[in-house]
Scaffold this motif. Sequence first.
Motif, PDB file in Angstrom:
ATOM      1  N   ALA A  68     -27.379  48.645  -0.600  1.00  0.00           N
ATOM      2  CA  ALA A  68     -26.860  47.481   0.122  1.00  0.00           C
ATOM      3  C   ALA A  68     -27.525  46.216  -0.425  1.00  0.00           C
ATOM      4  CB  ALA A  68     -27.133  47.624   1.617  1.00  0.00           C
TER       5      ALA A  68
ATOM      6  N   THR B 236     -30.889  44.773   1.059  1.00  0.00           N
ATOM      7  CA  THR B 236     -31.961  45.746   0.857  1.00  0.00           C
ATOM      8  C   THR B 236     -32.382  45.776  -0.607  1.00  0.00           C
ATOM      9  OG1 THR B 236     -31.125  47.094   2.688  1.00  0.00           O
ATOM     10  CG2 THR B 236     -32.640  48.153   1.146  1.00  0.00           C
TER      11      THR B 236
ATOM     12  N   ALA C  43     -32.537  42.389   6.380  1.00  0.00           N
ATOM     13  CA  ALA C  43     -32.085  43.728   6.006  1.00  0.00           C
ATOM     14  C   ALA C  43     -32.062  44.657   7.216  1.00  0.00           C
ATOM     15  CB  ALA C  43     -32.993  44.300   4.908  1.00  0.00           C
TER      16      ALA C  43
ATOM     17  N   HIS D 136     -31.537  43.827  10.257  1.00  0.00           N
ATOM     18  CA  HIS D 136     -30.442  43.430  11.144  1.00  0.00           C
ATOM     19  C   HIS D 136     -29.080  43.741  10.548  1.00  0.00           C
ATOM     20  CE1 HIS D 136     -28.266  41.158  14.176  1.00  0.00           C
ATOM     21  NE2 HIS D 136     -27.654  40.473  13.214  1.00  0.00           N
ATOM     22  N   TRP D 137     -28.881  43.416   9.266  1.00  0.00           N
ATOM     23  CA  TRP D 137     -27.575  43.582   8.632  1.00  0.00           C
ATOM     24  C   TRP D 137     -27.336  44.975   8.077  1.00  0.00           C
ATOM     25  CZ3 TRP D 137     -26.774  38.531   5.253  1.00  0.00           C
ATOM     26  CH2 TRP D 137     -26.525  37.453   6.114  1.00  0.00           C
ATOM     27  N   GLU D 138     -28.386  45.620   7.632  1.00  0.00           N
ATOM     28  CA  GLU D 138     -28.230  46.905   6.937  1.00  0.00           C
ATOM     29  C   GLU D 138     -29.177  47.969   7.496  1.00  0.00           C
ATOM     30  OE1 GLU D 138     -27.239  44.402   2.812  1.00  0.00           O
ATOM     31  OE2 GLU D 138     -29.108  45.504   3.020  1.00  0.00           O
TER      32      GLU D 138
ATOM     33  N   THR E  52     -29.090  51.588   5.824  1.00  0.00           N
ATOM     34  CA  THR E  52     -29.746  51.657   4.517  1.00  0.00           C
ATOM     35  C   THR E  52     -31.253  51.611   4.672  1.00  0.00           C
ATOM     36  OG1 THR E  52     -27.861  50.511   3.507  1.00  0.00           O
ATOM     37  CG2 THR E  52     -29.899  50.601   2.228  1.00  0.00           C
ATOM     38  N   MET E  53     -31.749  50.773   5.573  1.00  0.00           N
ATOM     39  CA  MET E  53     -33.189  50.672   5.772  1.00  0.00           C
ATOM     40  C   MET E  53     -33.770  51.971   6.331  1.00  0.00           C
ATOM     41  SD  MET E  53     -34.306  47.785   4.676  1.00  0.00           S
ATOM     42  CE  MET E  53     -35.887  47.648   5.498  1.00  0.00           C
TER      43      MET E  53
END
Length: 282
Positions: free
Chosen positions: A20, A23, A176, A178-180, A183-184
């Motif tokens: 992402a 990230t 990262a 918050h949005w992804e 993926t994190m």
Amino acid sequence: MNVLWGLNIVAAKMAVDLIAPVTAALLRQAIVLLVCITALRIIRGKMLALTALGLLSGCAFYVAVNLSLAISDNVSALAIAGQLGVPFSLILAVIVFRERIRWPRIAGILLSFAGVVLLVFDPAAANEIPGIALTAIASAIWACCSLIQRSLRGVPVLTIYAWVGFWGTAGLLPIALHWEPATMRDLGSIPLAALAWVAFSAIGSTVAGQGAMSWLLQRHPVNLVTPLTLAAPVVSVVVAAFWFGTPVTWLMAAGGGIAMLGVSIVALRSASRTNLDGGEKR
């Protein structure tokens, strides 16, 4: 240096395709911090500038860049649009420092923007307008960073990039998360190949490439170094077209040529003026 910068567009695009985008930017800045961490130290009187540079260059810039790469297929067009940083820097210098410019550099600014505008009318780049717009935003951020760096003369290069990595990591981490979040949560499962692309961008482009630029400017006149850097976008366009198989149409070539002509005029005239006004080596 030019080869590293030129190849980086492929590495950055591959990274955002495999990870992402935010990230990927976070991991890049974390690697920069890791490589430069021994140079991280407080510089009295410079911390405000270092913090601003870190948040802009290490965080905001890469959010715009990685998002533009993530939503675009024809990255050659983005490489051309990325050259707007040079005229943006001059425009900001006029606004902030009241720098005087004459008609050659004004013509260079107009040519730079005209070349990028031509991309909008190219069918091969018609779907890349959002990516081109984000790249233009990233170029404006880069221009702001170039002005901030004027106040960091005498600060070691590795210390500058250590703070860029620190504030970039600190700024990108909450974005990262918050949005992804997915993926994190799965950072441990990111393929090594994807991490290798990120590492190339961090070490090759940021630390080695930018470090080489600083090294050259400390030892040679600006008007000798600046023209040599104009090869980087040419390498980017050729490498991106070869690697991704994207077409370079006659309209894209014309737009790129016009934009590069404008950037060359601005860069050469600015470098000559810098040397005439005080022999600065920056």
